[in-house]
Design a protein around this motif. Structure first.
Motif, PDB file in Angstrom:
ATOM      1  N   GLN A   1      22.888  51.735  -7.435  1.00  8.90           N
ATOM      2  CA  GLN A   1      21.507  51.424  -7.124  1.00  8.90           C
ATOM      3  C   GLN A   1      20.933  50.278  -7.954  1.00  8.90           C
ATOM      4  O   GLN A   1      21.305  50.047  -9.087  1.00  8.90           O
ATOM      5  CB  GLN A   1      20.654  52.652  -7.345  1.00  8.90           C
ATOM      6  CG  GLN A   1      20.578  53.007  -8.815  1.00  8.90           C
ATOM      7  CD  GLN A   1      19.618  54.146  -9.015  1.00  8.90           C
ATOM      8  OE1 GLN A   1      19.644  55.093  -8.277  1.00  8.90           O
ATOM      9  NE2 GLN A   1      18.784  54.035 -10.005  1.00  8.90           N
ATOM     10  N   SER A   2      20.007  49.572  -7.310  1.00 12.92           N
ATOM     11  CA  SER A   2      19.291  48.554  -8.053  1.00 12.92           C
ATOM     12  C   SER A   2      17.820  48.897  -8.164  1.00 12.92           C
ATOM     13  O   SER A   2      17.107  48.332  -8.964  1.00 12.92           O
ATOM     14  CB  SER A   2      19.455  47.197  -7.360  1.00 12.92           C
ATOM     15  OG  SER A   2      18.981  47.292  -6.026  1.00 12.92           O
ATOM     16  N   VAL A   3      17.357  49.837  -7.345  1.00 12.52           N
ATOM     17  CA  VAL A   3      15.973  50.278  -7.415  1.00 12.52           C
ATOM     18  C   VAL A   3      15.987  51.715  -7.918  1.00 12.52           C
ATOM     19  O   VAL A   3      16.764  52.524  -7.421  1.00 12.52           O
ATOM     20  CB  VAL A   3      15.320  50.244  -6.011  1.00 12.52           C
ATOM     21  CG1 VAL A   3      13.872  50.683  -6.090  1.00 12.52           C
ATOM     22  CG2 VAL A   3      15.453  48.877  -5.393  1.00 12.52           C
ATOM     23  N   SER A   4      15.155  52.033  -8.894  1.00 11.77           N
ATOM     24  CA  SER A   4      15.153  53.416  -9.343  1.00 11.77           C
ATOM     25  C   SER A   4      14.342  54.247  -8.361  1.00 11.77           C
ATOM     26  O   SER A   4      13.413  53.750  -7.715  1.00 11.77           O
ATOM     27  CB  SER A   4      14.577  53.519 -10.744  1.00 11.77           C
ATOM     28  OG  SER A   4      13.227  53.140 -10.697  1.00 11.77           O
ATOM     29  N   GLN A   5      14.699  55.509  -8.271  1.00 18.61           N
ATOM     30  CA  GLN A   5      14.055  56.360  -7.277  1.00 18.61           C
ATOM     31  C   GLN A   5      12.601  56.592  -7.646  1.00 18.61           C
ATOM     32  O   GLN A   5      12.298  57.001  -8.754  1.00 18.61           O
ATOM     33  CB  GLN A   5      14.784  57.695  -7.190  1.00 18.61           C
ATOM     34  CG  GLN A   5      14.216  58.582  -6.112  1.00 18.61           C
ATOM     35  CD  GLN A   5      14.810  59.974  -6.147  1.00 18.61           C
ATOM     36  OE1 GLN A   5      15.994  60.151  -5.940  1.00 18.61           O
ATOM     37  NE2 GLN A   5      13.962  60.946  -6.421  1.00 18.61           N
ATOM     38  N   PRO A   6      11.692  56.321  -6.707  1.00 17.15           N
ATOM     39  CA  PRO A   6      10.285  56.605  -6.999  1.00 17.15           C
ATOM     40  C   PRO A   6      10.074  58.108  -7.156  1.00 17.15           C
ATOM     41  O   PRO A   6      10.823  58.891  -6.582  1.00 17.15           O
ATOM     42  CB  PRO A   6       9.550  56.065  -5.764  1.00 17.15           C
ATOM     43  CG  PRO A   6      10.573  55.801  -4.728  1.00 17.15           C
ATOM     44  CD  PRO A   6      11.922  55.797  -5.358  1.00 17.15           C
ATOM     45  N   SER A   7       9.076  58.488  -7.943  1.00 15.21           N
ATOM     46  CA  SER A   7       8.909  59.917  -8.196  1.00 15.21           C
ATOM     47  C   SER A   7       8.426  60.617  -6.922  1.00 15.21           C
ATOM     48  O   SER A   7       7.634  60.082  -6.150  1.00 15.21           O
ATOM     49  CB  SER A   7       7.944  60.160  -9.347  1.00 15.21           C
ATOM     50  OG  SER A   7       6.698  59.621  -9.024  1.00 15.21           O
ATOM     51  N   LEU A   8       8.952  61.819  -6.729  1.00 14.09           N
ATOM     52  CA  LEU A   8       8.745  62.531  -5.468  1.00 14.09           C
ATOM     53  C   LEU A   8       7.454  63.337  -5.511  1.00 14.09           C
ATOM     54  O   LEU A   8       7.048  63.815  -6.562  1.00 14.09           O
ATOM     55  CB  LEU A   8       9.930  63.467  -5.218  1.00 14.09           C
ATOM     56  CG  LEU A   8      11.244  62.779  -4.903  1.00 14.09           C
ATOM     57  CD1 LEU A   8      12.388  63.767  -4.942  1.00 14.09           C
ATOM     58  CD2 LEU A   8      11.174  62.121  -3.534  1.00 14.09           C
ATOM     59  N   PRO A   9       6.826  63.491  -4.346  1.00 11.58           N
ATOM     60  CA  PRO A   9       5.625  64.326  -4.297  1.00 11.58           C
ATOM     61  C   PRO A   9       5.974  65.796  -4.564  1.00 11.58           C
ATOM     62  O   PRO A   9       7.028  66.262  -4.158  1.00 11.58           O
ATOM     63  CB  PRO A   9       5.128  64.138  -2.859  1.00 11.58           C
ATOM     64  CG  PRO A   9       6.324  63.715  -2.081  1.00 11.58           C
ATOM     65  CD  PRO A   9       7.197  62.955  -3.028  1.00 11.58           C
ATOM     66  N   VAL A  10       5.083  66.483  -5.262  1.00 10.54           N
ATOM     67  CA  VAL A  10       5.262  67.913  -5.505  1.00 10.54           C
ATOM     68  C   VAL A  10       4.446  68.647  -4.453  1.00 10.54           C
ATOM     69  O   VAL A  10       3.281  68.311  -4.221  1.00 10.54           O
ATOM     70  CB  VAL A  10       4.763  68.275  -6.919  1.00 10.54           C
ATOM     71  CG1 VAL A  10       4.953  69.759  -7.183  1.00 10.54           C
ATOM     72  CG2 VAL A  10       5.484  67.439  -7.950  1.00 10.54           C
ATOM     73  N   ARG A  11       5.070  69.614  -3.792  1.00 14.64           N
ATOM     74  CA  ARG A  11       4.370  70.305  -2.703  1.00 14.64           C
ATOM     75  C   ARG A  11       4.402  71.811  -2.908  1.00 14.64           C
ATOM     76  O   ARG A  11       5.174  72.521  -2.266  1.00 14.64           O
ATOM     77  CB  ARG A  11       5.013  69.983  -1.360  1.00 14.64           C
ATOM     78  CG  ARG A  11       5.026  68.505  -1.011  1.00 14.64           C
ATOM     79  CD  ARG A  11       5.523  68.300   0.412  1.00 14.64           C
ATOM     80  NE  ARG A  11       5.855  66.910   0.658  1.00 14.64           N
ATOM     81  CZ  ARG A  11       4.968  65.990   1.029  1.00 14.64           C
ATOM     82  NH1 ARG A  11       3.705  66.328   1.175  1.00 14.64           N
ATOM     83  NH2 ARG A  11       5.345  64.749   1.229  1.00 14.64           N
ATOM     84  N   PRO A  12       3.558  72.323  -3.783  1.00 15.96           N
ATOM     85  CA  PRO A  12       3.494  73.783  -3.902  1.00 15.96           C
ATOM     86  C   PRO A  12       2.881  74.355  -2.628  1.00 15.96           C
ATOM     87  O   PRO A  12       2.092  73.678  -1.959  1.00 15.96           O
ATOM     88  CB  PRO A  12       2.571  73.994  -5.102  1.00 15.96           C
ATOM     89  CG  PRO A  12       1.735  72.772  -5.160  1.00 15.96           C
ATOM     90  CD  PRO A  12       2.572  71.653  -4.610  1.00 15.96           C
ATOM     91  N   PRO A  13       3.249  75.607  -2.259  1.00 13.58           N
ATOM     92  CA  PRO A  13       2.624  76.193  -1.077  1.00 13.58           C
ATOM     93  C   PRO A  13       1.128  76.374  -1.301  1.00 13.58           C
ATOM     94  O   PRO A  13       0.691  76.654  -2.419  1.00 13.58           O
ATOM     95  CB  PRO A  13       3.322  77.546  -0.928  1.00 13.58           C
ATOM     96  CG  PRO A  13       3.957  77.820  -2.244  1.00 13.58           C
ATOM     97  CD  PRO A  13       4.209  76.500  -2.895  1.00 13.58           C
TER      98      PRO A  13
END
Lengths: 203, 681
Positions: free
Chosen positions: B395-407
């Motif tokens: 990879q050359s782009v780091s993974q953007p931070s993921l949304p947190v989806r609590p119920p």
């Protein structure tokens, strides 16, 4: 045919119905199929997934990392979340419309669907990006995203089932009043394949 | 025979129907609920099915029918077994005449439960034999065999699937209706020496049960679902445990020449091990345990013979591992047993394909599969990875931070309104809010933050009373749902009235058992078989017990609700508020709201205080997500500048909850697309 397919999104987006239609298409061809999905509390606004496994020699409905042939991403962030499950040469069809979690709205923070798509472009060679929002508007219902993505995957060849086979199972599995709008979604996927809404990456 | 695409729970139900089940009773609980629903839906004429008021009631109803010679099934989740344990523990001493399968679904993870308790341990504790299916197909066949064992030995038996078996789907080969067994119950035959439990009878039957379980252990060693695969998954690709595809029947052949290592597994973990070994460069002898209690000792000894090391793969408690460790000690076998007890396998949480692949790779000293090529395994592979879990090397782009989806509570959920009303009314006062098990547990999330305790079903009532004894100046609230009220809150109310407690009971009545999939209950006036029945009135029950103040209010009417809470909470003694408004999933939406952007001052109060998923921000503007809004109108009552409106321009009607709002209200305007659509899910 042996395929591992993952459908992922946010609760309420129609991932489960789409996985049922894939399974029905496999059953019609007498191919063994297993599937698993998120049920229960996490369905309420949470991240959801369905696994569908098709072919001989399957023991469990679960998919291991790095073994999915196809991921249908109903939401860009959820597609990135499941990316580790994709085979190195696997394909992905993803809707570009981001769904903000309630927590993001509350905290005033937000995450960027565009950044997710950009990341996927870096990581996935067989990537189809679908402008799900515009497509649903043109088709006339916000609820046809699932059929649209199935149609796009069928057009790309990654699904392993044709548009005609999808029409057949829609006819069999859905009430008649919903046939027309879902057929329109399939047609749209075929017609728009080469336009801006379906930005096909090099495959 | 024909094939159907079935959920594991549906396969279990069809298996029970094929076995001639006469009566099924249960209480909803994830991941078990679909079993009873499917028995009701697909039942043959003459079958009786009920949602009982709780698991104890279900067990007793089923026991009576089994005394009369009926084939019966009781369904529940693992914590439901705690409720049903009183009758079950005694029932094992009495025994049954008709076959009785107690379906208890365990929930590794846990995904939707309070505990990770293991029903296989409950089996040993209660001395009830236990069947543990690994797939939908096996569950379909096993439930029929379980009925036969139950009748052969005159005992209730457990069928204990776990979440991935219950909720996994597969193309399952099932019988035609003509092939179903027909069971005609003989009827109850009076015999007080058999059906009346007394200490003397208990002693005699205890001796018989111990002897019987030794016999059963022998019997289970030749039960074809317990078996040894001499060379792991090889050549046994898909036919395991099915009637059609038995390959190398249990035996003690050499294990491929190299094998001094074996793997013992049960349930879904067995299928994970099978898939891992199929592609493994290292062979290993594989032992499938389908009856964890009584343990098939004889077959286990055949498996252990000649091995140096064994890895045990199972979810929840190390049941197989303890049995094998015990057998090695008992028979002085020089075999090392690895698993949870030895920290070679994690001792909590769900197993996954990846965790089992890793466990087997570590154990066999080589990569177990060819699957894990480019992406490393995370430490905890049972959950989808977080942003840190996986980073492809190129990879050359780091993974953007993921949304947190609590119920969260659904958009338009009346529970949100109820919590908000109590919160508003009690602001600034010393309070405790004792919660319960159900959708309303989600009231703990920000911004509502209205659940201070949650223990088990019905416990909030007792906890509120206990806190009140120690802190008399605290205003103590207990929240229960409507189904929960009937299942386990009534004794708590009696206790409070009798012991002169000072507390407020809040019943969140949404006219359904929502969290588990909208089952009917005693307050709904419907049964699972589709009959119309008497509605049990919660108000009348409370008045009958002696609760002095009982008020009912529509939670979607904010000012009336707040006034009600203030009035009732100020009363002495035990008092109750019923917030009554149906679940949004069983009512038609009444057209979505819109924000008048000219009026909106962007204070964000609606978002900050309600946390409704339908209220979102778009570049600083507050907007309504038309695909989620139900038109409940509650947010309009919170807005300080009256900027949230019904699309027609009409003022939001405070009293118009989904119950009263006609389905036509939103029709004919542009917003009707919200909630319309094509009926998916």
């Amino acid at each position: 045919m042996n395929k591992n397919i993952i459908l992922c999104g946010v609760g309420g987006q129609g991932t489960i119905l789409a996985s049922k239609l894939i399974a029905a298409a496999a059953m019609k061809k007498d191919i063994p199929v297993m599937s698993a999905e998120t049920i229960g509390m996490a369905q309420r606004g949470g991240s959801v997934f369905s696994y569908v496994r098709i072919g001989e020699g399957i023991c469990s409905p679960m998919i291991a990392r790095g073994t999915a042939d196809l991921i249908l991403g109903f939401e860009p962030g959820e597609a990135v979340r499941m990316l580790p499950y994709l085979k190195p040469d696997g394909q992905m069809v993803v809707s570009s419309r981001a769904i903000m979690p309630v927590t993001a709205t509350l905290s005033g923070s937000s995450y960027s669907g565009d950044a997710m798509i950009a990341y996927l472009r870096e990581q996935v060679r067989g990537l189809y990006v679908v402008d799900g929002e515009q497509a649903c508007r043109e088709i006339g219902s916000p609820k046809v995203l699932n059929i649209l993505l199935l149609g796009a995957a069928a057009e790309s060849g990654a699904l392993g089932f044709t548009e005609e086979e999808l029409r057949e199972v829609i006819k069999e599995r859905l009430p008649e009043k919903f046939h027309e709008i879902n057929f329109r979604a399939l047609s749209y996927a075929r017609e728009q394949k080469e336009t801006d809404h379906f930005r096909t990456e090099a495959l | 025979m024909h094939k159907e695409f079935l959920m594991g729970n549906e396969a279990i139900a069809l298996g029970a129907i094929a076995a001639g089940v006469n009566l099924a009773a249960g209480y909803p609980g994830t991941p078990s609920s679909e079993v009873l629903e499917t028995v009701a839906k697909r039942r043959v004429p003459g079958t009786y099915v009920e949602w009982s008021v709780n698991e104890k009631a279900a067990m007793e109803v089923a026991a009576g029918a089994a005394y009369a010679g009926a084939r019966v099934m009781v369904t529940m989740k693992q914590v439901g077994l705690n409720v049903a344990s009183d009758p079950l523990m005694s029932l094992e001493y009495i025994g049954v005449k008709g076959g009785m399968v107690v379906l208890v679904a365990d929930d590794p993870g846990p995904i939707s439960s309070q505990t990770e308790q293991d029903t296989r341990h409950f089996a040993a504790f209660s001395k009830v034999p236990c069947f543990d299916p690994c797939s939908a197909q096996e569950a379909y066949e096993m439930v029929q065999e379980a009925f036969d064992y139950s009748e052969k030995y005159g005992t209730p038996v457990f069928l204990r699937p776990t979440t991935r078996v219950c909720h996994g789907y597969a193309s399952v080969t099932v019988k035609e209706a003509e092939e179903y067994r027909v069971n005609r119950p003989e009827g109850f035959v009076k015999d007080s020496g058999r059906w009346v439990i007394f200490p003397r009878l208990s002693l005699r039957n205890h001796e018989k049960i111990e002897a019987r379980n030794e016999t059963l252990s022998e019997d289970f060693s030749s039960y074809e679902r317990n078996r040894i695969y001499p060379s792991g998954g090889r050549g046994a690709a898909s036919g395991f445990g099915t009637a059609a595809g038995r390959d190398d029947a249990s035996g003690t052949d050499s294990c491929g020449g190299t094998g001094k290592k074996g793997i013992a597994a049960g349930g879904i973990s067995f299928t994970y091990a099978m898939e891992a070994l199929k592609d493994s460069p290292q062979p290993a002898r594989l032992f499938k345990v389908a009856t964890p209690f009584p343990f098939p000792e004889k077959l286990a000894l055949q498996f252990l013979y000649g091995l140096d090391e064994v890895l045990c793969l199972e979810e929840l408690d190390p049941v197989i591992e303890r049995e094998l460790t015990y057998l090695c000690g008992k028979h002085h076998l020089p075999v090392k047993i690895y698993g949870k007890l030895t920290h070679h396998v994690k001792n909590a949480g769900e197993n996954s394909r990846d965790s089992v692949n890793q466990n087997i790779a570590d154990f066999l000293g080589d990569a177990a599969g060819q699957e894990d090529i480019s992406r490393p395994l995370a430490q905890s592979a049972s959950q989808p990875p977080s942003q840190s879990a996986s980073q492809p090397s190129s990879q050359s782009v780091s993974q953007p931070s993921l949304p947190v989806r609590p119920p969260v509570l659904c958009a338009g959920c009346p529970h949100r309104a109820s919590f908000y009303a109590v919160k508003t009314a009690m602001k600034g006062k010393k309070t405790i809010f004792c919660g319960d098990i159900g959708c309303y547990t989600l009231g703990n999330a920000m911004p509502l933050d209205m659940v201070d305790t949650c223990l088990c079903m019905g416990a909030g009532l007792g906890i509120a009373q206990g806190v009140g004894r120690i802190e008399p100046d605290t205003s103590c609230f207990a929240f229960v749902g409507d189904s929960t009220f009937f299942a386990s809150a009534i004794t708590g109310v009696v206790n409070a009235v009798y012991n002169q407690a000072n507390m407020t009971l809040v019943v969140l009545d949404n006219s359904t058992t929502a969290m588990t999939g909208h089952q009917p209950h005693p307050g709904t006036g419907r049964t699972v078989m589709g009959d119309v029945t008497a509605k049990v009135s919660i108000e009348a029950v409370l008045r009958g017990i002696g609760v002095s103040v009982v008020e009912t209010v529509n939670p979607l009417d904010l000012s009336a609700s707040v006034a009600c809470v203030k009035r009732v909470a100020a009363e002495p003694g035990v008092k109750a508020i019923l917030f009554r408004s149906p679940c949004i999933a069983i009512t038609k939406p009444s057209g979505c709201l819109r924000i008048d952007q000219d009026r909106c001052i962007r204070c964000g109060k609606c978002i900050r205080e309600l946390g409704c998923p339908a209220l979102v921000t778009d570049n600083g503007r507050v907007c309504v997500d038309a695909s989620l809004c139900t038109g409940c109108g509650f947010c309009a009552q919170v807005c300080p500048v009256d900027a949230i409106r019904k699309p027609s321009g009409a003022q939001p009607d405070a009293g118009a909850g989904p119950a009263q709002a006609g389905a036509g209200e939103g029709n004919g305007n542009p917003a009707q697309s919200c909630g319309g659509g094509d009926g998916n899910e």
